[in-house]
Scaffold this active site. Structure first.
Site: not given
Length: 305
Positions: A218, A247, A266
């Site tokens: 993450r 993000e 991602h």
């Protein structure tokens, strides 16, 4: 057990593949107010889950879609059995790690941006030293994929027990030592208060000047400002990030323009890759639920993953 009644929610994200997966496992799809179990299909809408559980007083088991459940941990309780996507997406994400590691070590970040013939750069992964933070399914898959490269692999995990194919397993207290001799450092952790910001200025300073950082955990595992400073100073070889903090990474962020940084949006596991894999997990867990067997991907309510 008769065919258990299982809800697939929220309704706006009720994917046919997950409905079919429940049926294939031996369940029947019903509304939450009749259900014994719930397959939650949308991790980005945690605010909808409490209402569904409130309307489903007989729900005893909740299947969450992703391995990373940090945006849902505040909803965990002991009134339900919780499972998540641990290990479901390990294979595609491990493949993405291998791609990023090779791209970083071989200079693809700068080569891809070049507009003229440039001097040679790059290092071999073959025979290299790889340190992985995290000992879950991604790491297990990655270790297998690294086999042909004859790497020396160190894994850092909460409980340092031996792992197949791993040369050394160490605990969190050995973080900087594990980083110090690595050519590639891979972050593949769950995001918890203990792992948030684990790659900070001190950790980056412990890394070798040629080493590449790969983050598929993450974004919150890395202190972004510290990473930008380290990359600008050439303190490490580079970073390949499939996850960022913040993000999405905003347009104009310094990381976009750094030749020693590769950013992918991602996509270590895309919806197209992941839905089939999640459906298989749902089918297997429904089968196990009916048979009274242990479910795959149990969530530890205390640890939050």
């Amino acid at each position: 057990m008769d065919r258990p009644r299982i809800a697939v929610e929220p309704e706006c994200w009720r994917r046919p593949a997950l409905v079919d997966a429940v049926i294939a496992g031996g369940g029947q799809v019903t509304a939450p107010d009749e259900a014994e179990a719930l397959v939650w299909a949308e991790p980005a809408a945690p605010e909808l889950l409490p209402g569904v559980l409130e309307n489903g007083p007989t729900i005893e088991w909740v299947q969450l879609p992703y391995a990373g459940i940090e945006n849902l941990t505040h909803l965990l309780d002991r009134d339900h059995l919780w499972t998540c996507g641990k290990g479901v997406y390990a294979e595609p994400v491990a493949e993405h790690v291998l791609m990023l590691a090779l791209a970083g070590l071989r200079g693809m970040g700068s080569y891809a941006r070049a507009r003229s013939w440039s001097p040679p750069e790059g290092r071999n992964l073959l025979g290299g030293r790889v340190t992985v933070l995290g000992g879950g399914g991604i790491t297990e898959s990655l270790v297998r994929l690294l086999g042909p490269w004859d790497c020396r692999v160190t894994v850092l995990r909460r409980h340092p027990v031996p792992m197949d194919g791993v040369d050394r397993v160490v605990g969190p207290e050995c973080l900087h030592d594990a980083l110090r001799d690595a050519d590639v450092v891979v972050v593949a952790l769950s995001l918890t208060p203990e792992t948030s910001g684990i790659i900070d200025a001190a950790a980056l300073d412990a890394m070798a000047s040629h080493a590449w950082l790969i983050n598929v955990g993450r974004g919150g595992h890395v202190v972004t400002d510290d990473l930008v400073e380290a990359l600008a100073a050439g303190a490490i070889g580079g970073a390949a990030l499939d996850v960022t903090e913040p993000e999405p990474l905003p347009d104009g962020h310094p990381l976009w323009d750094m030749e020693n940084c590769i950013v992918t949006p991602h996509v270590g596991n895309t919806p197209e890759m992941g839905l089939k894999l999640l459906a298989r997990r749902v089918t297997e867990n429904v089968r196990r639920y009916i048979a009274g067997e242990e479910l795959l991907g149990p969530v530890d309510v205390d640890l939050g993953y």
